[in-house]
Design a protein around this motif. Structure first.
Motif, short mmCIF file in Angstrom:
data_model
loop_
_atom_site.label_atom_id
_atom_site.label_comp_id
_atom_site.label_asym_id
_atom_site.label_seq_id
_atom_site.Cartn_x
_atom_site.Cartn_y
_atom_site.Cartn_z
N ARG A 96 0.84 -1.20 0.00
CA ARG A 96 0.00 0.00 0.00
C ARG A 96 0.87 1.24 0.00
O ARG A 96 1.94 1.28 0.63
CB ARG A 96 -0.92 0.02 1.22
CG ARG A 96 -1.84 1.22 1.28
CD ARG A 96 -3.02 1.00 2.18
NE ARG A 96 -3.94 2.13 2.14
CZ ARG A 96 -5.16 2.11 2.61
NH1 ARG A 96 -5.63 0.99 3.17
NH2 ARG A 96 -5.95 3.17 2.54
N GLU A 130 0.35 5.59 0.29
CA GLU A 130 -0.52 6.73 0.51
C GLU A 130 0.34 7.99 0.56
O GLU A 130 1.26 8.08 1.36
CB GLU A 130 -1.30 6.58 1.82
CG GLU A 130 -2.30 5.44 1.84
CD GLU A 130 -3.50 5.69 0.95
OE1 GLU A 130 -3.74 6.87 0.61
OE2 GLU A 130 -4.18 4.72 0.59
N CYS A 174 1.08 -0.03 10.90
CA CYS A 174 0.66 -1.17 10.10
C CYS A 174 0.84 -2.44 10.93
O CYS A 174 1.87 -2.62 11.59
CB CYS A 174 1.49 -1.25 8.82
SG CYS A 174 0.96 -2.51 7.66
N TYR A 176 -3.99 -0.61 8.40
CA TYR A 176 -3.18 0.56 8.04
C TYR A 176 -3.79 1.78 8.72
O TYR A 176 -4.99 2.05 8.56
CB TYR A 176 -3.15 0.75 6.52
CG TYR A 176 -2.31 1.91 6.05
CD1 TYR A 176 -0.96 1.75 5.79
CD2 TYR A 176 -2.88 3.16 5.84
CE1 TYR A 176 -0.18 2.81 5.35
CE2 TYR A 176 -2.12 4.22 5.39
CZ TYR A 176 -0.78 4.04 5.15
OH TYR A 176 -0.02 5.10 4.70
N GLU A 186 -7.79 1.77 8.43
CA GLU A 186 -8.41 1.00 7.36
C GLU A 186 -7.87 -0.42 7.36
O GLU A 186 -6.70 -0.66 7.69
CB GLU A 186 -8.14 1.65 5.99
CG GLU A 186 -8.98 2.87 5.71
CD GLU A 186 -8.92 3.30 4.26
OE1 GLU A 186 -9.60 4.26 3.91
OE2 GLU A 186 -8.18 2.66 3.48
N THR A 240 -6.85 -3.43 4.96
CA THR A 240 -6.41 -3.59 3.57
C THR A 240 -6.32 -5.06 3.23
O THR A 240 -5.54 -5.80 3.84
CB THR A 240 -5.05 -2.91 3.35
OG1 THR A 240 -5.13 -1.54 3.74
CG2 THR A 240 -4.63 -3.01 1.90
N ILE A 268 -5.01 -7.69 0.93
CA ILE A 268 -3.97 -7.83 -0.08
C ILE A 268 -4.08 -9.14 -0.85
O ILE A 268 -3.17 -9.50 -1.61
CB ILE A 268 -2.57 -7.72 0.56
CG1 ILE A 268 -2.36 -8.83 1.60
CG2 ILE A 268 -2.39 -6.35 1.20
CD1 ILE A 268 -0.97 -8.83 2.20
N ALA A 301 -5.10 -3.83 -4.04
CA ALA A 301 -5.60 -4.15 -2.71
C ALA A 301 -6.85 -3.33 -2.40
O ALA A 301 -6.97 -2.17 -2.78
CB ALA A 301 -4.52 -3.87 -1.66
N GLY A 313 -9.50 -1.70 0.41
CA GLY A 313 -9.50 -1.20 1.77
C GLY A 313 -10.87 -0.70 2.18
O GLY A 313 -11.61 -0.16 1.35
#
Length: 338
Positions: free
Chosen positions: A131, A133, A148, A159, A166, A168, A170, A175, A177
């Motif tokens: 991930r 961001e 994480c 995360y 959130e 996530t 995978i 991914a 979320g």
């Protein structure tokens, strides 16, 4: 009238040299003019600021008179606003002493960096990015803190940043979320509230997560995202940065087990005990404030003055961690801060 006031404000700290070579303040001239009767019309509604100043301010005015008046009022107002805004944000929440750590499951580790990237390391596959961001999840919190860890499923990772959490998944690409918890504008969240700590409570309940802010503690169930199963105000002066979970044990047949959650602060050394039933998810009593390390010396045997001083200084230092332990009946609860 406002033009005259702005003009007088600009002359507040200005000085000039008259024909006799004496440095004279414009504000002083205005005062003399008022005394001599030159205060007719609009000027009669203004009072000289020099009358209401202090000696300290006068000294700074004389020292900085050749500098202060060169700062444009618009720029000075902007800088002052920014400084006051930063001070207000620091009062509401300061993350200077907050941190994070690795979470892991056998043969795998996940970690999140301040850049917003979450990576997963597994045996045989190495490091992979799961991930990325570039911004905070739900609003601009002006924070690079990230967290994480794993959840109930080893391929579903949690995360978090200061704005929320959130989950996530995978197992699919890209991914997916979905929101587990977020700081919102609802009545449940206060102004300036930020997420401080997120911890998976797998030892107590397979789907429970502990989330704390400066004011409250939440128990979230990942099967029912965005709906707190339990919320309570921990009433700690400093944000809780450390936590330790002591799962409940069956003391009697059919009796409810009690999960104990220890919250610890960094600078203030506060320790708060929360108790709840993981099965039915309800609180078992209000939060309890426990003894701080520096307050526990009076309950221990008396030491020599030198040893007492060393122990007091050591136990007065900011906490760096916390650990709890209890027997099956929870008769004894030992804490260790280091």
């Amino acid at each position: 009238m406002w033009k005259v006031k702005n003009f007088l404000d600009t002359l507040k700290f200005k000085r000039y040299v008259d024909l006799t070579g004496v440095s004279v303040s414009v504000c002083g001239i205005f005062k003399e003019a008022c005394i001599s009767g030159f205060h007719t019309g609009v000027l009669s509604s203004f009072r000289c600021q020099l009358t209401y100043s202090s000696k300290t301010l006068d000294a700074y005015s004389a020292l900085l008179s050749d500098v202060v008046h060169t700062v444009p009022p618009e720029l000075l107002g902007t800088l002052l606003y920014e400084e006051l805004s930063e001070q207000r944000d620091r009062i509401l929440f300061s993350e200077g002493a907050t941190g994070g750590a690795l979470a892991f499951v056998p043969l795998a580790q996940c970690v999140a960096s301040e850049s917003g990237t979450a990576k997963l390391w597994t045996v045989g596959r190495g490091m992979q990015t799961v991930r990325e961001e570039n911004h905070n999840l739900y609003f601009n919190a002006k924070s690079s803190w990230r967290w994480c860890e794993f959840s109930a499923h080893p391929r579903v990772m949690l995360y978090a940043d200061r704005t929320g959490v959130e989950l996530t998944d995978i197992r699919v690409k890209p991914a997916l979320g979905h929101t587990l918890f977020r700081i919102s504008n609802s009545s449940e969240c206060r102004n300036g509230e930020r997420l401080i700590l997120s911890r998976y409570l797998g030892n107590a309940h397979s789907f429970h997560h502990l989330i704390t802010t400066q004011y409250s503690a939440y128990i979230m169930d990942e099967r029912f995202p965005s709906v707190p199963m339990l919320k309570c105000d921990h009433m700690m002066q400093s944000p809780p940065m450390f936590c330790h979970i002591i799962p409940g044990h069956d003391s009697e047949v059919g009796a409810m087990t009690t999960t104990k959650v220890l919250l610890g602060a960094h600078s203030s050394q506060e320790i708060t005990l929360l108790q709840y039933s993981a099965e039915a998810c309800f609180s078992q009593g209000p939060p309890q404030s426990l003894h701080r390390p520096r307050d526990s010396l009076k309950h221990l045997p008396v030491q020599l003055p030198r040893r007492q001083e060393i122990a007091t200084n050591r136990l007065s230092s900011p906490a760096a961690g916390m650990r709890g332990r209890g027997d099956r009946m929870f008769v004894v609860l030992c804490l260790c801060l280091f």
